[in-house]
Enzyme design. Structure first.
Site, short mmCIF file in Angstrom:
data_model
loop_
_atom_site.label_atom_id
_atom_site.label_comp_id
_atom_site.label_asym_id
_atom_site.label_seq_id
_atom_site.Cartn_x
_atom_site.Cartn_y
_atom_site.Cartn_z
N TRP A 10 0.86 -1.19 0.00
CA TRP A 10 0.00 0.00 0.00
C TRP A 10 0.89 1.23 0.00
CZ3 TRP A 10 0.03 4.06 3.39
CH2 TRP A 10 -1.07 4.92 3.38
N SER A 70 4.56 -6.26 2.31
CA SER A 70 3.67 -5.53 3.20
C SER A 70 2.21 -5.98 3.04
CB SER A 70 3.84 -4.02 2.96
OG SER A 70 3.33 -3.27 4.03
N THR A 71 1.32 -5.11 2.58
CA THR A 71 -0.06 -5.53 2.32
C THR A 71 -0.10 -6.64 1.28
OG1 THR A 71 -0.86 -3.30 2.82
CG2 THR A 71 -2.34 -4.74 1.59
N ALA A 83 8.56 -8.12 4.59
CA ALA A 83 8.05 -7.06 5.48
C ALA A 83 6.53 -7.10 5.52
CB ALA A 83 8.54 -5.69 5.02
N ASP A 114 12.51 -2.20 10.65
CA ASP A 114 11.25 -1.86 9.98
C ASP A 114 10.41 -0.99 10.93
OD1 ASP A 114 8.66 -1.86 8.83
OD2 ASP A 114 9.03 -3.79 7.87
N HIS A 164 11.57 -1.06 6.08
CA HIS A 164 10.37 -1.67 5.52
C HIS A 164 10.51 -1.86 4.01
CE1 HIS A 164 6.20 -2.83 5.42
NE2 HIS A 164 5.90 -1.86 4.56
#
Length: 276
Positions: free
Chosen positions: A31, A97-98, A122, A227, A256
């Site tokens: 995101w 991430s997302t 991450a 992160d 991150h």
């Protein structure tokens, strides 16, 4: 542009490079970015003989700016439709991430033979937000602050985040890349404000505990030890205990956005895992 139209009428943009009979590697962005976040990795794995695919999640990049369907179940269903449309089998799915949450939810539910391995970078699983069940999670006030910043001035917010904690550029001695910052802003601003706003709840509150337990394929979990967005203690250190066949690889001092700042470090480790 290459696109598919999903069963609910949403047009999704994707890139599909390389030999169609090669093993596919599918990339899932974080995101509020787009498939372009994977340019380095797509070129790298393409040069290694793989078929590489990346899509813009609904509401992001060049896909439709949806005001509905911005939830993890729909994101995973969209991936399933792409996999079916492109007839992707024995694929390696890599998510940041997302996107790591998206990989986890999709792979846990995928048709037999579709997924060979998964790499979570991450990534948000098992769950980010603090709650009675996750007392050491990230306080909800943090996510409320993200929503407020997006509502107040999305363009400035999308400058501040990559300039600071996302890539660790707020750390003393950090080597700042203005190009990475500008490209983050460009990708973010190409998506839809409503979808991005909705996605904050998705990445903060979705619980992937049962998805992680359901994964039957080998999983590589990659995380930077510095992160500041998805703290390693609340994510990778918990996720590795939930998967059946997992490998944890952490990187001292990395942020991150470690695959973007240090592709020369991360890419070979991913390649070794895929080839193993």
């Amino acid at each position: 542009m290459a696109t598919i139209t999903t069963s609910d009428g949403t047009t999704l943009f994707y890139k599909d490079w390389g030999p169609k009979d090669a093993q596919p590697i599918v990339f899932h962005h974080g995101w509020p970015l787009s498939a372009d976040d994977w340019d380095n990795q797509m070129l790298f794995f393409l040069s290694e003989g793989y078929r590489v695919i990346a899509h813009d999640r609904r509401g992001h990049g060049r896909s439709d700016q949806t005001d509905t369907g911005n939830d993890m179940d729909t994101y995973a269903a969209d991936v399933a439709e792409i996999a079916k449309a492109l007839d992707l089998r024995d694929a390696v799915h890599i998510g940041h991430s997302t996107g790591g949450g998206e990989v986890t939810r999709y792979a846990a539910r995928a048709e037999r033979g579709r997924v060979a391995k998964a790499i979570l970078i991450a990534a948000i699983p098992p769950v980010m937000a603090q709650s009675d069940a996750n007392p050491d999670g990230v306080p909800m006030e943090v996510f409320d602050g993200l929503r407020s910043a997006l509502e107040a001035n999305r363009a400035q917010f999308y400058r501040d985040l990559p300039s600071g904690p996302f890539y660790g550029f707020n750390r003393e001695g950090a080597k700042v890349s203005q190009g990475l910052i500008d490209n983050w802003w460009r990708q973010g601003m190409s998506g839809g404000a409503k979808a991005h706003h909705d996605c904050i709840e998705v990445f903060s509150e979705t619980d992937f505990t049962e998805d992680l337990k359901a994964l039957t394929v080998p999983v590589l979990i990659i995380h930077g030890e510095d992160d500041q967005i998805v703290p390693i203690e609340n994510a990778a250190h918990k996720a590795i205990k939930l998967v059946r066949d997992g490998t944890l690889k952490t990187y001292r001092g990395l942020s991150h956005g470690l695959f973007a700042t240090h592709p020369d470090v991360v890419n070979p480790d991913m390649l070794a895992f895929i080839r193993a």
